[in-house]
Each structure stands twice: as C-alpha cells, then as structure tokens.
Write a protein that holds these residues in place. Structure first.
Motif, short mmCIF file in Angstrom:
data_model
loop_
_atom_site.label_atom_id
_atom_site.label_comp_id
_atom_site.label_asym_id
_atom_site.label_seq_id
_atom_site.Cartn_x
_atom_site.Cartn_y
_atom_site.Cartn_z
N ARG A 8 0.84 -1.22 0.00
CA ARG A 8 0.00 0.00 0.00
C ARG A 8 0.87 1.26 0.00
N ALA A 12 0.66 4.28 -2.60
CA ALA A 12 0.29 5.62 -2.13
C ALA A 12 1.36 6.65 -2.51
N LEU A 31 1.89 11.31 4.77
CA LEU A 31 0.87 10.35 4.36
C LEU A 31 0.58 9.40 5.52
N ASP A 33 -1.54 5.80 6.43
CA ASP A 33 -2.25 4.61 5.96
C ASP A 33 -3.40 4.32 6.95
N PHE A 404 -4.70 7.85 3.42
CA PHE A 404 -4.98 7.12 2.17
C PHE A 404 -5.55 5.75 2.46
N VAL A 406 -6.36 2.09 -0.03
CA VAL A 406 -6.18 1.47 -1.34
C VAL A 406 -7.33 0.50 -1.56
N VAL A 412 -5.98 4.34 -5.31
CA VAL A 412 -5.67 4.98 -4.03
C VAL A 412 -6.59 6.17 -3.84
N PHE A 414 -7.37 9.42 -1.43
CA PHE A 414 -6.76 10.26 -0.37
C PHE A 414 -7.83 11.11 0.29
#
Ligand code: PLP
Length: 438
Positions: A8, A12, A31, A33, A404, A406, A412, A414
């Motif tokens: 991922r 991303a 970022l 996850d 983000f 997936v 992806v 956001f």
C-alpha cells in the motif's frame, strides 16, 4: 499484513505524486495509511481483551494531534489521553466521548482542573500541590470524574534519557521510592475516598518491556496495598500508561502489543483477574508505522567528497531526528520523481533538510542510490510525533497530511487530514495583526 502495508505504501507514494500532493510547489507532505491505523487499534484491543475486565485504550494525543486521526480512533473504540487544553480541544473536536478522555499533565492550571471536573473527564494528579488543589475542587458524590494519582515507580531509565519518565529524579508523578513517599501516597488515598484510580507511565521509546512491566507491577502492588488498608476496593482502575517502543529499523512490528500484554499477564496476573479496570495510553506504537513523510530533493550537490541531497524535510518536521540523531534514526527510501523506488549502486550520502543551520540532516553518511534533483525521499515510520510536533524554524509552513486507502482495484483514495499551512496563516500566527490592543 506487513507485505500489505509495504504494498500500500508503494502505491500511495506513486499516487501522491500523480495527484500533486507532493511536487515542486508542495515539496513536503505527510501520508497516513488509514487501514494500518485501524489494524493497529484492532491488534491493541485483541492483545488486552480479557473476559470480565473493562479496558479503555486512550491514545496519547501528543503523538498525532490531528482531529481526523482522533475521529478515526474514536470510531475504533479508542479514547484520548490529553495533556494540555489544546489536546483536550482537539479530542473534543473529534467527538471523543468524555468518558474516554484522560487528563495527565505535570502543569495543570486551576482552570484546566475545573474544566476537566466540570466535563467529568478522568484526571491523574501529578504531585501533592495538585492534589491539594483538587481537594478544594472535587465535590465528593457530585464530581463525575474518576481521579487518581500518577506515581513514579523509579524503576530506572531506558536507552533514551529524554523519554524515560521513571528515573529517580524524573519530573513526573509522586516519586514512590523516596523516603516515606509510599506511606504518604497510601495515606493520601485513605484520606480521600473519592480517589479511585492509580496511574503510571514508565517512559516512551527506548524503555525495554521488562522495565515497563516492573513499573506496572509496582503500581499494581501499591493498589493492592491501598485497597487492603482501605478494607475495600478503593482503587478500581489502574492506568498503565503507554510507551510500547517502535522498531525503526524495518517494517516488522516488534515488539507487538501482544508481546507486552503477554508479559504483563505473566508478571502481574492480578491485573487481569477482573478486580481492576485497565487504562492504556499508547501513542507511538499505534501511529508510527502507518505514517511517512515524502519530500522532494530540491538540489543534489557534493562537498568535501560527500554527496548531499538537499530535501524539504528537515528539523521542521523531523525535529528529534535532526537534534538527537543517535536516539531517533529514521529509515530513508530513495525514490525517483514519480515516487517509485530508485535503484542503482549504493552511494554514501547525507540527506539534508531545508533549514538554515548546518546540522539540519535527517540522515548522515547513509548508503542509498544516488539522489538527484527532482527525486523524492520517504522518511518511514513517522506517523507518530512527526506531523504533530512541527518546529517553526525558518518560518517553514506545516506540511499537508493526507490519509490514504487502497481499494480492491488498487485505486488509491486520499483524504485531507490537515491542509498545508498557507503563507497567510503563517504570517497571522507570526504577529501579522500587530498593533492590536494587548
Ligand atoms: C507520551 C505519553 C504517553 C504515550 O507514550 P508512547 O511512547 O507514545 O506510547 C502515554 N502517557 C503519558 C502520560 C505520556 O506522557
């Protein structure tokens, strides 16, 4: 699961470039996850789940003081450990239920204490003077807050002095092993039937599990002593703090919440036999691995035979890493301008930040494929204590942070966790309305 996380992450980073979240005009971004955060919360819940034991996991807000992060954690059943009016406001803005908020801080003002009691949030008093203030504010039978004392079991330091809170001379809590101190704490409870919880937090990164366990055992034994002296279950909640260390050297989660919970179950079985409710206050272990910082390489140069990449991630976003590099090293990935892993022979190079001082390096003498102008670097495991611990050096704006996810199809998605700070906002917080009456 880690393979998923790594997969991922790669998707991303590429998508962040395609969507323009990182680029020449926005040269640094964070970022997060979101699925990894939810997974970590689930691991934490599972590790401590015990029939008959009520457990509240409160997230240490200082590790990621971002409203959407707290909202996501609240949806996972996690609460909030707050240590300032700002952190409390952030938790409240995220809709965190008051019964899941715990206030710990060594410097609570009378106003903060009054506000906490009015809201009914749990409070852990740090010292005798704070307890005396609470004596004047708590209305037994009327105050909804659960109130306790923070004790320092003085079990010693871990590998990092600045995050070791259970040293002999730590500024935190009632120092339990000072002469007469434990007896005084027991008396403080017996004289105040409304004190019903006990708190300890042995430290953060660098404190080994066995030392954390020693601290929790000391708190448990004290609770047992107080309850025996009171002739009733006066202490009903033990707050074991946070501090699970994070492995910053690979994608492996080590130690896990399960490792720690298992060690506690073996060393302090009475904690899990149903007589006590438990509170935890993990921060770093929930958020570090799910986050990363992406930064553009503005220039690549060479000095004294050393290759140097000048990037946009330095002391303003990686403050501890820059000022205490031995204690807080980070993994750095070399990426091309499209966010794809770079290959090529390893070259010893410095990865520098944008700040105007020579020590502004996030990695020194690191072997990486040679970074070039327009490439990117990723600073891994930076979801905790990096986005929310910005340093305003050189008036560098706070970068945007994006969550983000997936999809099954690899797409992806956001969402903005925090917009990049604008220059107008920066000017405003730098006295831009000067002339206003004080
Ligand atoms: C910082 C802090 C925590 C969280 O520590 P982590 O190492 O991030 O888990 C928990 N409790 C208290 C009182 C703290 O000060």
């Amino acid at each position: 699961m880690n393979a998923d996380l790594v997969g991922r992450r790669g998707q991303a980073m590429r998508a962040a470039v395609e969507r323009g979240l990182i680029g020449p005009e926005e040269p640094v971004a964070g970022l997060l996850d979101l699925e990894a955060i939810r997974d970590a919360a689930a691991e934490l819940r599972k590790a401590f789940e015990t029939p008959g034991v009520e457990v509240l996991h409160s997230f240490a807000v200082k590790a990621a003081s971002l409203v959407p992060v707290l909202r996501l954690l609240a949806a996972e059943g996690v609460g909030a450990e707050v240590a300032s009016p700002g952190e409390l406001a952030i938790a409240r803005a995220a809709g965190m239920p008051v019964e899941r908020i715990v206030l710990d801080s060594p410097a609570k003002t009378p106003g903060e204490l009054r506000a906490a009691l009015a809201l009914g949030i749990a409070v852990n008093a740090d010292n005798p003077q704070e307890l005396a203030r609470l004596d004047r504010l708590v209305q037994p039978g009327e105050t909804a807050s659960s109130v306790g004392l923070r004790v320092n079991p003085q079990v010693g330091a871990g590998a990092i002095g600045s995050t070791s809170t259970a040293t002999a001379t730590s500024k935190f809590g009632f120092a339990l092993r000072d002469p007469g101190a434990e007896d005084a704490v027991v008396r403080a409870y017996l004289n105040r039937p409304w004190l019903n919880r006990l708190h300890t937090h042995t430290g953060s990164q660098g404190v080994p599990l066995h030392l954390m366990t020693d601290g929790v055992r000391a708190a448990y034994e004290l609770a047992e002593r107080i309850n025996a002296a009171a002739g009733r279950q006066q202490i009903t909640v033990i707050d074991i703090g946070g501090g699970l260390p994070v492995n910053f050297t690979s994608d492996e989660v080590r130690p896990s919440f399960r490792d720690y919970a298992d060690m506690l179950r073996a060393a302090v079985p009475g904690l899990f036999d149903g007589r006590y409710g438990l509170v935890t206050e993990f921060g770093r272990a929930l958020l570090a691995k799910p986050g990363l910082i992406l930064a553009r390489v503005e220039y690549a140069k060479s000095a004294g035979g050393r290759a140097i990449a000048i990037t946009h991630a330095g002391a303003q976003v990686a403050t501890r890493t820059v000022f205490a590099p031995d204690a807080w090293p980070l993994r750095v990935l070399a990426l091309d301008g499209k966010g794809r892993a770079k290959d090529g022979p390893a070259v010893v190079q410095d990865v520098a930040g944008p700040c105007c001082f020579a020590g502004d390096l996030v990695a020194r003498g690191r072997e990486l494929p040679l970074l070039e102008e327009g490439d990117l670097v990723a600073l891994l495991d930076t979801g905790a204590y990096y986005f929310s611990t910005h340093f305003a050096y050189n008036s560098l704006p706070r970068p945007g942070v994006y969550g983000f996810e997936v999809g099954e199809d690899g797409a992806v998605r956001f969402e903005t966790v925090r917009r990049p700070q604008t220059l107008d906002e920066l000017v405003a917080e730098s006295g831009g309305q000067a002339g206003a009456q004080a």
